[in-house]
Structure formats: structure tokens, C-alpha cells
Design a protein around this motif. Structure first.
Motif, short mmCIF file in Angstrom:
data_model
loop_
_atom_site.label_atom_id
_atom_site.label_comp_id
_atom_site.label_asym_id
_atom_site.label_seq_id
_atom_site.Cartn_x
_atom_site.Cartn_y
_atom_site.Cartn_z
N LEU A 59 2.91 -13.95 -2.41
CA LEU A 59 3.12 -12.63 -1.81
C LEU A 59 2.14 -11.62 -2.37
CD1 LEU A 59 4.76 -10.37 -0.32
CD2 LEU A 59 6.16 -10.23 -2.39
N MET A 60 1.53 -10.85 -1.46
CA MET A 60 0.82 -9.64 -1.85
C MET A 60 1.53 -8.48 -1.16
SD MET A 60 -3.01 -8.19 -1.17
CE MET A 60 -2.47 -7.37 0.33
N LYS A 61 2.15 -7.60 -1.95
CA LYS A 61 2.92 -6.50 -1.38
C LYS A 61 2.01 -5.36 -0.99
CE LYS A 61 6.77 -4.25 -0.38
NZ LYS A 61 6.18 -3.15 0.35
N HIS A 62 2.19 -4.87 0.23
CA HIS A 62 1.50 -3.67 0.68
C HIS A 62 2.40 -2.48 0.38
CE1 HIS A 62 -1.74 -5.72 2.93
NE2 HIS A 62 -0.83 -6.65 3.10
N LYS A 85 12.78 -3.86 6.34
CA LYS A 85 13.66 -3.54 5.22
C LYS A 85 12.97 -3.63 3.87
CE LYS A 85 17.90 -4.89 7.63
NZ LYS A 85 19.12 -5.75 7.60
N SER A 86 11.68 -3.91 3.85
CA SER A 86 10.97 -4.04 2.58
C SER A 86 10.35 -2.72 2.13
CB SER A 86 9.86 -5.09 2.69
OG SER A 86 8.82 -4.64 3.56
N LEU A 87 10.41 -1.68 2.93
CA LEU A 87 9.75 -0.42 2.61
C LEU A 87 10.30 0.18 1.31
CD1 LEU A 87 7.75 1.76 3.51
CD2 LEU A 87 9.64 2.88 4.71
N GLY A 88 9.38 0.52 0.41
CA GLY A 88 9.76 1.16 -0.84
C GLY A 88 10.41 0.24 -1.84
N LYS A 89 10.30 -1.09 -1.64
CA LYS A 89 10.96 -2.03 -2.53
C LYS A 89 9.93 -2.96 -3.18
CE LYS A 89 15.24 -1.97 0.12
NZ LYS A 89 16.17 -2.75 0.97
N TRP A 90 10.32 -3.42 -4.34
CA TRP A 90 9.53 -4.41 -5.07
C TRP A 90 10.17 -5.77 -4.81
CZ3 TRP A 90 5.31 -3.61 -8.33
CH2 TRP A 90 4.91 -4.72 -9.08
N LEU A 91 9.38 -6.72 -4.33
CA LEU A 91 9.89 -8.06 -4.02
C LEU A 91 9.33 -9.05 -5.00
CD1 LEU A 91 9.40 -8.05 -0.13
CD2 LEU A 91 11.46 -7.48 -1.40
N TYR A 92 10.18 -9.90 -5.53
CA TYR A 92 9.69 -10.92 -6.44
C TYR A 92 10.75 -12.00 -6.66
CZ TYR A 92 12.09 -7.61 -9.57
OH TYR A 92 12.98 -6.73 -10.13
N GLY A 93 10.26 -13.15 -7.08
CA GLY A 93 11.12 -14.24 -7.50
C GLY A 93 11.80 -14.97 -6.37
N PRO A 94 11.49 -16.25 -6.13
CA PRO A 94 12.21 -16.99 -5.09
C PRO A 94 13.62 -17.35 -5.54
CG PRO A 94 10.69 -18.45 -6.25
CD PRO A 94 10.47 -17.07 -6.81
N LEU A 95 14.59 -17.16 -4.65
CA LEU A 95 15.97 -17.53 -4.92
C LEU A 95 16.60 -18.02 -3.63
CD1 LEU A 95 18.47 -15.60 -7.17
CD2 LEU A 95 19.23 -16.63 -5.05
N GLU A 96 16.71 -19.34 -3.50
CA GLU A 96 17.34 -19.96 -2.34
C GLU A 96 16.74 -19.47 -1.02
OE1 GLU A 96 19.80 -22.45 -2.51
OE2 GLU A 96 19.18 -22.43 -4.61
N LEU A 100 14.20 -11.30 -4.56
CA LEU A 100 14.94 -10.17 -5.09
C LEU A 100 14.20 -8.89 -4.73
CD1 LEU A 100 17.41 -9.42 -6.87
CD2 LEU A 100 15.81 -9.29 -8.78
N ALA A 101 14.93 -7.89 -4.26
CA ALA A 101 14.32 -6.62 -3.84
C ALA A 101 14.97 -5.48 -4.61
CB ALA A 101 14.51 -6.42 -2.33
N ASP A 102 14.14 -4.63 -5.20
CA ASP A 102 14.66 -3.39 -5.78
C ASP A 102 13.60 -2.30 -5.63
OD1 ASP A 102 12.83 -4.09 -7.70
OD2 ASP A 102 14.08 -3.52 -9.38
N LEU A 103 13.94 -1.07 -5.97
CA LEU A 103 13.03 0.05 -5.79
C LEU A 103 11.84 -0.07 -6.71
CD1 LEU A 103 15.60 2.97 -5.61
CD2 LEU A 103 14.35 1.97 -3.71
N TYR A 104 10.68 0.44 -6.26
CA TYR A 104 9.54 0.54 -7.14
C TYR A 104 9.89 1.43 -8.32
CZ TYR A 104 6.35 -1.28 -3.56
OH TYR A 104 5.71 -2.06 -2.64
N TYR A 105 9.46 1.04 -9.52
CA TYR A 105 9.69 1.89 -10.67
C TYR A 105 9.04 3.27 -10.48
CZ TYR A 105 11.52 -2.02 -13.37
OH TYR A 105 12.28 -3.06 -13.81
N SER A 349 3.98 -12.47 -6.45
CA SER A 349 5.05 -13.42 -6.76
C SER A 349 4.93 -14.64 -5.87
CB SER A 349 6.42 -12.75 -6.54
OG SER A 349 7.47 -13.66 -6.77
N TRP A 350 5.51 -15.74 -6.35
CA TRP A 350 5.70 -16.92 -5.51
C TRP A 350 6.89 -16.69 -4.59
CZ3 TRP A 350 1.97 -20.38 -5.38
CH2 TRP A 350 1.18 -20.61 -6.52
N PHE A 351 6.83 -17.33 -3.44
CA PHE A 351 7.94 -17.28 -2.48
C PHE A 351 8.02 -18.62 -1.78
CE2 PHE A 351 9.00 -16.42 2.10
CZ PHE A 351 10.38 -16.30 1.91
N VAL A 352 9.22 -19.19 -1.72
CA VAL A 352 9.41 -20.47 -1.01
C VAL A 352 9.94 -20.14 0.38
CG1 VAL A 352 10.58 -22.68 -1.01
CG2 VAL A 352 9.91 -21.64 -3.18
N PRO A 353 9.10 -20.27 1.42
CA PRO A 353 9.51 -19.83 2.76
C PRO A 353 10.71 -20.61 3.29
CG PRO A 353 7.44 -21.06 2.84
CD PRO A 353 7.75 -20.82 1.40
#
Length: 358
Positions: A59-62, A85-96, A100-105, A349-353
Motif C-alpha cells: 500500500l502507498m497511501k495518498h 471511507k479511507s479519507l483522513g485515516k492511516w491504514l496498516y497491517g493485514p488482518l483477515e 487497521l484504520a485510524d486517524l492520522y497523528y 504497509s503490506w496488505f493481503v487482498p
């Protein structure tokens, strides 16, 4: 005449068993989607839940947009995905199949005092825009750091800005669980296996194994000889074995950001005590590491994955040149390093599609 008959053949009438065999060979999700779009018979013979195992994407986040870019190493393709739904969020870590998405610091200050802010991270699948809110929790004492390991989300920081605390959430769990830690320095990407959390303390190097149910110390694993506090530690469940990866960093080896790894396996001695034993082979497995997560895949399940290797998202250039980023493959046994083609900017981050919905 025979050629004309071949052109007129009704491919939608292929037996379901044959269609399933073909679908299982489609290691690129785009090919799988096109396969299902051929006709109704092909779509119903291959449910989206039967997606073959996929080589992880990068992933490369814009920032500040809803456009995401993913890079597939085997096909050398870039996938641009609109994820509202990804706007303003930090995405990382594959989980099933999710991230995981949370706000940018850096965005927290826009909401006022970040230390008073109650965050609510979520699980997010960028391929179908499906989001699952995690239970509400007051993440006091920022900055908290999240990581995804297996079916768990971990976050650690300092309660009352002094005492270190680890909180974790399991897929399907109603609430976050808390563990108060004794070490003043925590530098480990945690793992929970069979009701036990493994935590490497930075100051002592010992691994403390804590019972999740009782919160009590189950046992202690002595530090590795020559323990160093500098560097990142990852502990991962490798199909029943517990492996520990220690990432050494040498940030100024010329203009190359040089990182290397020590690999240890957890073993039990005759007297029942545990210890970390250095290994140079993890068999027919490959490890994927970024700043937030670490996971292991069986190499023979994927086309293009090399066994006994670490796939690592890294910075290639340092110093006065503009930083360049890429993917490094490290052979655990020989230490041979290879930089894989990577056409995007900084990898996040890595992501398992996956197409599934939890």
C-alpha cells in the motif's frame, strides 16, 4: 469445419470441477474478478469467498484523498482504488483480509487537545469499502502505536503518562483488554498465542509471557546473548512455531539504509525451561515485515515467493539525496539481499487482498 465448431463451443458449459481448478490457479485478484465476470455459470461456480491465496500487495497511501494505490510484485501492476471511507485515516497491517484504520497523528491537532481525544479505530477492506468499527476505548497518553498480528490488534502507551500499558483486541471480542507492564521501555510487536501474550522488554531483553485471562506472568524467557535495545523486535506464530525477528538498523552505510535481521525460534529444554535459539532456516516459509506488522506465509502456496526469505519494506537511499523506497528480499541462510522493483513512493504497509466481508 472442425475449427468452426471449436469457435462455436459453449465455454459456459464447462464442468464445475474444471472451473474450480482453473479459478484456483488465478493468483492475481484482477484475473479472478475477470474470470467471474465471463458469464453467470462461471460466476456461480466460483464464489468470491473462494478467492485463491494472494501474494501480498504493498500500500502507498495518498494523504488527504480517497484514492489508494497498491502494487503487486508478481504481476508488476499498480492498482488504483477509490475507497471513500479511507479519507483522513492511516491504514496498516493485514488482518483477515482487512487493514487497521485510524486517524492520522498529524490530523489529531485539528480536533483540539489530542490527549483528550477518544479514538475509535476500525477494520477496513479497501477492495469492497467495508468497515467494521472496533469497540470504543479511551486511548489516553498518546502517542499510542498500533500493530496487527494474526487476529489481534495491539496498542501500547503510557497510562497516566508514566506507567506502560498494553491494550489488545481480538477479532469478534466485545471490548479491549488491558495489561499493565513492568518495563519502562517497550519495543516489541506483540503476539498472542494460545492465550499467552509475548512481550520483549527493551531494557532487560527478557521475554515475558503473560496469561491473557488472569493477567499474571506465566514464564520468562532469558535475553538473547548480545542483547541490544536498539532495533525492532517482531514475534510471530509460524504455523505452530514461535519465531522472533530482531531488526538491526544501520542508517548511514554510505547512502544506503541498511537493515539486517537475526532470527530465533522458541524451544523448550529438557527441564521445561524455554529459550530463544538462533536459526538460519525457517523451511518452506517466507516472512513479510513492515513497520507495523509481521506475518508468515508458506512459500509453496504462492507463485513467486521464495522460501526462507524476509520481504521487507525499507528506505533504500539516505543522506543528502531524496529518499527512495522499495522492497528488499533477504535470504535468511546466506544473507544475500535483493532489491525488488517498486514503482511507487514510500511503501506504507503490506496488505493481503481479499473480497470477504467479516
Amino acid at each position: 469445419m472442425e475449427a468452426k465448431k471449436a469457435l462455436q463451443r459453449d465455454w459456459s458449459s464447462l464442468p464445475i470441477e474444471v472451473l474450480n481448478l482453473i479459478a484456483k490457479k488465478l493468483g492475481e485478484i484482477s484475473d479472478f474478478v475477470r474470470f467471474r465476470a465471463v458469464c453467470t455459470a462461471w460466476r456461480f461456480s466460483t464464489p468470491s469467498t473462494d478467492l485463491p491465496q494472494q501474494f501480498p500487495w504493498i500500500l502507498m497511501k495518498h494523504q488527504n484523498t480517497t484514492d489508494l494505490s497498491f502494487y503487486s510484485i508478481p504481476s508488476n501492476k499498480i492498482y488504483s482504488i477509490h475507497a471513500s471511507k479511507s479519507l483522513g485515516k492511516w491504514l496498516y497491517g493485514p488482518l483477515e483480509g482487512y487493514m487497521l484504520a485510524d486517524l492520522y497523528y498529524q490530523s489529531l491537532w485539528e480536533f483540539g487537545d489530542p490527549f483528550a481525544l477518544t479514538l475509535q479505530p476500525s477494520l477496513f477492506n479497501p477492495l469492497n469499502n467495508h468497515e467494521i468499527p472496533l469497540p470504543t476505548y479511551d486511548f489516553e497518553g498518546l502517542p499510542y502505536r498500533f500493530s496487527c498480528m494474526g487476529e489481534y490488534v495491539f496498542s501500547y502507551g503510557y497510562a497516566d503518562y508514566q506507567k506502560p500499558k498494553l491494550v489488545f483486541w481480538h477479532l469478534g471480542q466485545a471490548n479491549w483488554c488491558e495489561l499493565n507492564l513492568t518495563s519502562d521501555y517497550v519495543n516489541c510487536k506483540h503476539i498472542c498465542l494460545k492465550g499467552m501474550i509475548f512481550n520483549v522488554e527493551r531494557d532487560t531483553g527478557v521475554t515475558k509471557v503473560i496469561n491473557v485471562t488472569t493477567g499474571t506472568l506465566a514464564y520468562v524467557i532469558p535475553p538473547i546473548e548480545g542483547h541490544s535495545a536498539a532495533g525492532s523486535k517482531f514475534i510471530v506464530d509460524a504455523f505452530g512455531e514461535i519465531l522472533r525477528f530482531f531488526q538491526h538498523n544501520s542508517p548511514y552505510a554510505g547512502l544506503v539504509y541498511d537493515a539486517w535481521f537475526d532470527v530465533h525460534r522458541l524451544e523448550t529444554k529438557e527441564n521445561g525451561s524455554r529459550c530463544w535459539v538462533k536459526v538460519d532456516s525457517i523451511g518452506n516459509q517466507a516472512v513479510f515485515i513492515d513497520s507495523y506488522s509481521c506475518f508468515v506465509l508458506k512459500a509453496h502456496d504462492f507463485t513467486g515467493i521464495k522460501r526462507n526469505c524476509i520481504y521487507f519494506l525499507t528506505r533504500i537511499n539516505h543522506g543528502q539525496e531524496a529518499p527512495k523506497y522499495g522492497v528488499e528480499r533477504i535470504d535468511i541462510m546466506t544473507g544475500a539481499r535483493e532489491y525488488l522493483p517498486y514503482p511507487l513512493k514510500e511503501p506504507k504497509s503490506w496488505f493481503v487482498p481479499s473480497l470477504q466481508r467479516l
